[in-house]
Design a protein around this motif. Structure first.
Motif, PDB file in Angstrom:
ATOM      1  N   ALA A   1       1.322  -1.160  -0.257  1.00  0.00           N
ATOM      2  CA  ALA A   1      -0.287  -0.506  -0.072  1.00  0.00           C
ATOM      3  C   ALA A   1       0.925   1.056  -0.142  1.00  0.00           C
ATOM      4  CB  ALA A   1      -0.569   0.077   1.616  1.00  0.00           C
ATOM      5  N   LYS A   2       1.686   0.849   0.266  1.00  0.00           N
ATOM      6  CA  LYS A   2       2.372   2.630   0.908  1.00  0.00           C
ATOM      7  C   LYS A   2       4.339   1.900   0.569  1.00  0.00           C
ATOM      8  CE  LYS A   2       3.882   6.408   4.004  1.00  0.00           C
ATOM      9  NZ  LYS A   2       3.181   7.122   4.724  1.00  0.00           N
ATOM     10  N   PRO A   3       4.807   1.839  -0.681  1.00  0.00           N
ATOM     11  CA  PRO A   3       6.016   1.427  -1.089  1.00  0.00           C
ATOM     12  C   PRO A   3       7.245   2.551  -1.257  1.00  0.00           C
ATOM     13  CG  PRO A   3       5.006   1.572  -2.985  1.00  0.00           C
ATOM     14  CD  PRO A   3       4.216   2.096  -2.046  1.00  0.00           C
ATOM     15  N   GLY A   4       8.513   2.063  -0.712  1.00  0.00           N
ATOM     16  CA  GLY A   4       9.773   2.839  -0.495  1.00  0.00           C
ATOM     17  C   GLY A   4       9.977   2.984  -1.957  1.00  0.00           C
ATOM     18  N   PRO A   5      11.470   4.191  -2.040  1.00  0.00           N
ATOM     19  CA  PRO A   5      12.234   4.882  -2.956  1.00  0.00           C
ATOM     20  C   PRO A   5      12.457   3.745  -4.612  1.00  0.00           C
ATOM     21  CG  PRO A   5      13.373   5.408  -1.096  1.00  0.00           C
ATOM     22  CD  PRO A   5      11.863   4.583  -0.735  1.00  0.00           C
ATOM     23  N   LEU A   6      12.655   2.803  -3.658  1.00  0.00           N
ATOM     24  CA  LEU A   6      13.500   1.492  -4.948  1.00  0.00           C
ATOM     25  C   LEU A   6      12.139   0.669  -5.520  1.00  0.00           C
ATOM     26  CD1 LEU A   6      16.588   1.160  -2.443  1.00  0.00           C
ATOM     27  CD2 LEU A   6      16.232   1.939  -4.817  1.00  0.00           C
TER      28      LEU A   6
END
Length: 296
Positions: free
Chosen positions: A58-63
């Motif tokens: 639901a809320k992935p990171g920058p990579l």
């Protein structure tokens, strides 16, 4: 560093055990390059990692890369890195579950530095495969004591999961790499400068019938050396199971930093994951702490 607490008190969860890794099992792992440890991760940890996986979807990171979407193919192939720097569940697993002790025992190392962790999710109807590759070719490392612990969060039949070319960790292979999204690069992972390397060998030609595969259930773990050639198919639309796998990557005593062209380091630095190490330095640093005895 972003963190979020979930419903589980992680520090009360049982530690992973090294009892399956007796001398004979470690020797077989060194010979073949991959093994399966049944039930390595207790159900309480599986539940916590599943909860963390859904939060990251639901809320992935920058990579994060969404490979199926990038390819324009069906389904969802979610791939994200450094979850332990953002989510409590993964941070506690990396630092305190005993996974580092398992890695150290498997590698025959005194240390187990976390290199990074990675979440893979393939939903039913995802045609995108995980192409044949070895991880060594993507990573800015030198050394032999580099392994992954891939934890199954769902039931995965052998023919639908990861396969490994037996003994390929001894081939001393660095191959030309591409992004799993089907192009040479993405805006998060760039692999320029490695075009002179050879392509991935034709696995059907070099290893006919000599693949290692296992049926896995939630909590089973696949251990494999970074130099092992491996790959996996997509997930058919009629599959009754999702394919969620959580991988931690570990470096032992002999591993050093080598800023090679065509590796993930370029994208990592752009996203704020710069280890700050000098060329040839031991991998030990704030980004890659030793977790071999953490939580003991």
């Amino acid at each position: 560093m972003m963190r979020r607490a979930f419903s589980t008190t992680y520090r009360s969860l049982p530690r992973l055990s090294t009892t399956q890794l007796d001398d004979a099992a470690v020797a077989a792992f060194a010979r073949d390059g991959a093994t399966c440890l049944r039930g390595l991760v207790p159900p309480e940890w599986v539940a916590a990692l599943r909860e963390g996986a859904e939060a990251n979807l639901a809320k992935p990171g920058p990579l994060c890369d969404e490979h199926a979407a990038a390819q324009g193919t069906s389904g969802r192939f979610h791939d994200d890195q450094f979850l332990y720097r953002r989510w409590d569940a993964f941070d506690e697993f990396v630092r305190r579950s005993g996974a580092g002790a398992v890695a150290a025992r498997a590698m025959g190392s005194n240390t187990a530095h976390i290199f990074y962790d990675q979440l893979f999710v393939k939903e039913p109807g995802t045609s995108a495969p995980t192409p044949w590759h070895n991880d060594t070719s993507y990573w800015h490392l030198a050394g032999d004591q580099i392994i992954s612990i891939w934890v199954a969060l769902d039931t995965v039949p052998a023919d639908a999961g990861l396969g490994y070319v037996r003994g390929s960790h001894k081939w001393n292979l660095r191959h030309r790499v591409t992004n799993f999204s089907g192009d040479a690069h993405s805006d998060r992972n760039t692999y320029g400068g490695a075009d002179a390397l050879p392509p991935v060998p034709d696995v059907g030609a070099v290893a006919p019938g000599d693949l290692l595969r296992w049926d896995v259930e939630p909590g089973d773990a696949l251990l494999f050396y970074s130099a092992m050639l491996h790959g996996a198919p997509g997930v058919p639309a009629d599959s009754p199971h999702r394919r969620r796998g959580y991988a931690t990557r570990w470096c032992g005593d002999d591993v050093t930093f080598v800023d090679l062209p065509g590796t993930m380091n370029t994208g990592w630095k752009a996203a704020g994951f710069d280890n700050g190490l000098a060329q040839g330095a031991p991998i030990a640093c704030d980004l890659h702490p030793d977790c071999a005895r953490a939580g003991a």
